[in-house]
Design a protein around this motif. Structure first.
Motif, PDB file in Angstrom:
ATOM      1  N   ALA A 157     -44.875  49.512  -3.957  1.00  0.00           N
ATOM      2  CA  ALA A 157     -45.112  48.686  -5.336  1.00  0.00           C
ATOM      3  C   ALA A 157     -46.656  48.600  -5.830  1.00  0.00           C
ATOM      4  O   ALA A 157     -47.115  48.508  -6.945  1.00  0.00           O
ATOM      5  N   GLN A 158     -47.297  48.254  -4.605  1.00  0.00           N
ATOM      6  CA  GLN A 158     -48.891  48.087  -4.755  1.00  0.00           C
ATOM      7  C   GLN A 158     -49.539  49.134  -3.721  1.00  0.00           C
ATOM      8  O   GLN A 158     -48.986  49.216  -2.587  1.00  0.00           O
ATOM      9  N   VAL A 159     -50.633  49.759  -4.264  1.00  0.00           N
ATOM     10  CA  VAL A 159     -51.333  50.608  -3.295  1.00  0.00           C
ATOM     11  C   VAL A 159     -52.895  50.012  -3.189  1.00  0.00           C
ATOM     12  O   VAL A 159     -53.329  49.892  -4.212  1.00  0.00           O
ATOM     13  N   TYR A 160     -53.566  49.795  -2.117  1.00  0.00           N
ATOM     14  CA  TYR A 160     -54.902  49.253  -2.194  1.00  0.00           C
ATOM     15  C   TYR A 160     -55.739  50.282  -1.151  1.00  0.00           C
ATOM     16  O   TYR A 160     -55.362  50.925  -0.254  1.00  0.00           O
ATOM     17  N   ASP A 161     -57.082  50.589  -1.622  1.00  0.00           N
ATOM     18  CA  ASP A 161     -57.819  51.351  -0.894  1.00  0.00           C
ATOM     19  C   ASP A 161     -58.406  50.414   0.188  1.00  0.00           C
ATOM     20  O   ASP A 161     -58.122  49.096   0.347  1.00  0.00           O
ATOM     21  N   GLU A 162     -59.180  50.930   1.218  1.00  0.00           N
ATOM     22  CA  GLU A 162     -59.805  50.042   2.248  1.00  0.00           C
ATOM     23  C   GLU A 162     -60.801  48.757   1.948  1.00  0.00           C
ATOM     24  O   GLU A 162     -61.020  47.868   2.720  1.00  0.00           O
TER      25      GLU A 162
END
Length: 296
Positions: A68-73
């Motif tokens: 549902a959500q994707v985050y970078d580092e």
């Protein structure tokens, strides 16, 4: 050739104490030193997953809430796929009619309307997946681990749903009766349409938008990194991992995993309490993948 490693958390990267073991963390760091990026793909929200990575000084992109959500580092959101408010109301109505406890994950964190039930659900998970742990000890462990997670406790979910400033990303419902109670409810929820109904443990169902799936998120991240899916290694143990295990070239199911995961994975590895992720990563370093080929 493995160019990207993606791992589920609960039942996979996390051990019986809901921690990332030293062995798993060391294997991941070694992979990164060799130029192989690592990504977490979890049903947890960002505020649940991030502290567990920080405990062992790991920093990586995180696919949260089953995609549902994707985050970078750096913690920047790359993607959001939420549940519209009308659909969220229908889901809550069905859950309430069946007298189930549920939690709602939003763009502003995770919300629970019952602290005791939340501890009970995590304790039951620990107790069922770790035969050597007493239920009393599981409750203690659950309470301790939940202290580091940013959970918001509220009295009523209706106001939360009505708040137009809050995006609903995932709803998770629990039942100690497992499939007997949850399967009919899953079938009823599927009638709503445009939902992905999965599970990370026998005692829950996880409800997302149809575009919020780990496999979709892994495909999109791999495309962003210009990496072919055949060169992606994935680790998982349950139904919410199937979509990424099915599409990647080096898919591993945990020894403690659900039969559905074991059927689709190309390789098998040890259990989450026996550093199965580290074992799988070591196989690629030592060119011994054939030893864990899934012959089922």
């Amino acid at each position: 050739m493995v160019k990207l490693i993606v791992s589920d958390m609960d039942g996979t990267l996390l051990n019986e104490k809901m921690q990332i073991s030293i062995a798993n963390a060391s294997a991941i760091r070694e992979a990164e030193k060799r130029g192989i990026p690592f990504v977490v793909a979890t049903g947890r929200g960002y505020t649940e997953a991030k502290p567990l990575l920080e405990e062992v000084e790991l920093n990586c992109p995180i696919i949260t809430l089953n995609g549902a959500q994707v985050y970078d580092e750096h913690g920047t959101i790359l993607k959001t796929a939420g549940i519209d408010k009308a659909t969220a109301r229908k889901i809550l109505t069905i859950i309430r009619e069946n007298n189930l406890y549920c939690e709602i994950t939003t763009g502003k964190g995770i919300f629970s309307d019952n602290r005791a039930k939340r501890i009970e659900s995590v304790a039951s998970l620990l107790f069922e997946t770790n035969p050597d742990t007493t239920y009393k000890m599981a409750v203690v462990l659950a309470a301790a681990r939940l202290e580091i997670m940013n959970i918001h406790y509220i009295d009523n979910y209706d106001k939360l749903i009505e708040d137009e400033t809050i995006d609903v990303l995932k709803i998770i419902a629990f039942s100690q009766d497992g499939a007997k109670t949850l399967n009919p409810i899953s079938a009823e929820l599927n009638m709503i349409g445009d939902l992905a109904i999965t599970s990370s443990f026998e005692n829950n169902i996880e409800i997302n938008h149809i575009e919020a799936q780990k496999g979709i998120a892994v495909r999109e991240l791999a495309d962003r990194m210009d990496i072919d899916l055949e060169d992606v290694m994935t680790f998982g143990d349950n139904i919410n991992d199937l979509s990424m295990l099915e599409i990647t070239g080096y898919s591993f199911a945990m020894e403690n995993g659900a039969e559905e995961a074991k059927r689709v994975a190309r390789y098998l590895t040890s259990s989450n309490s026996e550093n199965g992720v580290a074992e799988g990563i070591s196989l690629i370093f030592n060119d011994r993948l054939e030893e864990k080929l899934n012959v089922n």
